[in-house]
Design an enzyme around this catalytic site. Structure first.
Site, PDB file in Angstrom:
ATOM      1  N   LEU A 128      64.052   8.730  42.745  1.00  0.00           N
ATOM      2  CA  LEU A 128      62.748   8.216  43.172  1.00  0.00           C
ATOM      3  C   LEU A 128      62.876   6.932  43.968  1.00  0.00           C
ATOM      4  O   LEU A 128      61.896   6.478  44.572  1.00  0.00           O
ATOM      5  CB  LEU A 128      61.855   7.974  41.942  1.00  0.00           C
TER       6      LEU A 128
ATOM      7  N   SER B  38      68.512   1.851  40.296  1.00  0.00           N
ATOM      8  CA  SER B  38      67.847   3.023  40.862  1.00  0.00           C
ATOM      9  C   SER B  38      66.778   3.510  39.895  1.00  0.00           C
ATOM     10  O   SER B  38      66.729   3.110  38.730  1.00  0.00           O
ATOM     11  CB  SER B  38      68.866   4.136  41.116  1.00  0.00           C
TER      12      SER B  38
ATOM     13  N   ASP C  85      55.623 -10.046  41.169  1.00  0.00           N
ATOM     14  CA  ASP C  85      56.337  -9.266  42.189  1.00  0.00           C
ATOM     15  C   ASP C  85      55.456  -8.152  42.771  1.00  0.00           C
ATOM     16  O   ASP C  85      55.871  -6.997  42.851  1.00  0.00           O
ATOM     17  CB  ASP C  85      57.614  -8.674  41.588  1.00  0.00           C
TER      18      ASP C  85
END
Length: 363
Positions: A85, A92, A206
């Site tokens: 994804l 990852s 973020d």
């Protein structure tokens, strides 16, 4: 290449024209505009029992997972790793399924040096994520370390439509533009998630396109919040760099506040609207990373321009200006931004996000 269709919004909704954009039909622009809101709840996962001959814990539903059970599944091969994804500097994300069930989730894998103190600290911070229960927040199911592989595994809710980053780049690759109505629904969802976190004394830290996820039904969800980037960097033994979505006060070394997340939201929405990162202006030579950070700090905030065939509403433009105010004392928090006329309008306007996403990902 065929262009994405433009679907006209039924404006008989009682809202002033000031609050709604009506992009003109222009086949060369290929603007993506969809109507009618459909926010169906996610289908519940089928409960399954553990096989009698299995020695590995198999949950009846994903919410039954915890850190220990996840570690057992990872260690004993109870997880089937499916497609990727996303990939990053330090890890990852993959789509996964628990073997013997139809339970699908996303697994984020982060490089993790064997540092027991940092591992415990990060697991404590992740437990805060697990305690959050909001339709605008990605569910966290558990986390565990695989010291043999020097990895931290984090199990979380799978969102079938992917990230806003992947969505807008898919639209761009097909010669399209994401219109104001999908952006309005996304803004409402992000602000609702930030407001929930703020009520719990959590700052996201973020906000960017890759951390805004959408389900296949169009529900907006925030991920990767509340965990210190410095802690992740220390654990991974890497430095991922300063996010270009940081507010100017953060780039300059100042303190992080909830209004810093609002700057990041404004920059994110403008990026999706423009099909490119807003800094520097279009046509400028690509800057070096340090030059780009200096540009963000020292130059005026970007403005959303009108373009041939595209008419952005004045209310949307004003919303972005409020988000991108360089004076953090004038930049509102998420609760206040939810009362902005542009957001209030899209709280009630019907936008068929499910159909929008179906068109985005159709072949």
């Amino acid at each position: 290449m065929s262009k994405k269709p433009v679907l006209n919004l039924d404006t008989s909704n009682g809202f002033s024209e000031e609050y709604i954009s009506h992009p003109e039909r222009n086949d060369n622009q290929g603007i993506v505009e969809i109507t009618d809101l459909v926010f169906s709840s996610e289908s519940k996962l089928t409960q399954r029992k553990e096989s009698r001959d299995s020695k590995t814990f198999v949950p009846s539903f994903l919410e039954e997972l915890d850190d220990d059970h996840l570690h057992e599944l990872v260690t004993n091969g109870g997880i089937l790793y499916m497609n990727s994804l996303g990939e990053g500097v330090s890890g990852s994300v993959r789509k996964c399924r628990i073997r013997g069930t139809q339970m699908i989730f996303a697994m984020k894998t982060v490089l993790a040096a064997p540092n027991t103190a940092l591992q415990k600290q990060l697991l404590r911070e992740l437990k805060i994520n697990r305690s959050c229960t909001s339709p605008y927040i990605v569910k966290y199911y558990g986390a565990c370390y695989n010291n043999a592989e020097c990895q931290l595994n984090i199990a979380m809710e799978y969102c079938g439509a992917g990230s806003l980053d992947a969505i807008y780049k898919r639209v761009r690759s097909q010669g399209g533009r994401t219109g104001e109505r999908p952006l309005g629904k996304i803004a409402f969802g992000v602000l609702s998630g930030l407001s929930y976190l703020h009520d719990r004394k959590i700052i996201h830290r973020d906000i960017k396109p890759s951390n805004i996820l959408l389900t296949s039904k169009g529900q907006v969800k925030l991920c990767d919040f509340g965990v210190s980037g410095e802690l992740v960097n220390s654990l991974a033994g890497t430095f991922t760099g300063t996010s270009y979505y940081m507010a100017p006060e953060r780039i300059s070394g100042g303190s992080y506040t909830i209004s810093s997340d609002i700057w990041s939201l404004g920059l994110t929405l403008m990026e999706v609207a423009l099909n490119r990162f807003p800094f520097p202006p279009e046509g400028s030579p690509p800057p070096m990373p340090i030059e780009l950070l200096s540009y963000i700090i020292n130059m005026p905030p970007p403005l959303l321009p009108q373009e041939p065939g595209i008419k952005w509403s004045k209310s949307f433009q004003h919303f972005l200006c409020v988000c991108l105010d360089k004076d953090k004392t004038r930049r509102p928090g998420p609760q206040k931004m939810l009362t902005h006329p542009w957001v209030k309008a899209f709280e009630r306007i019907h936008v068929d996000m499910e159909e929008f996403l179906r068109q985005v990902w159709s072949d």
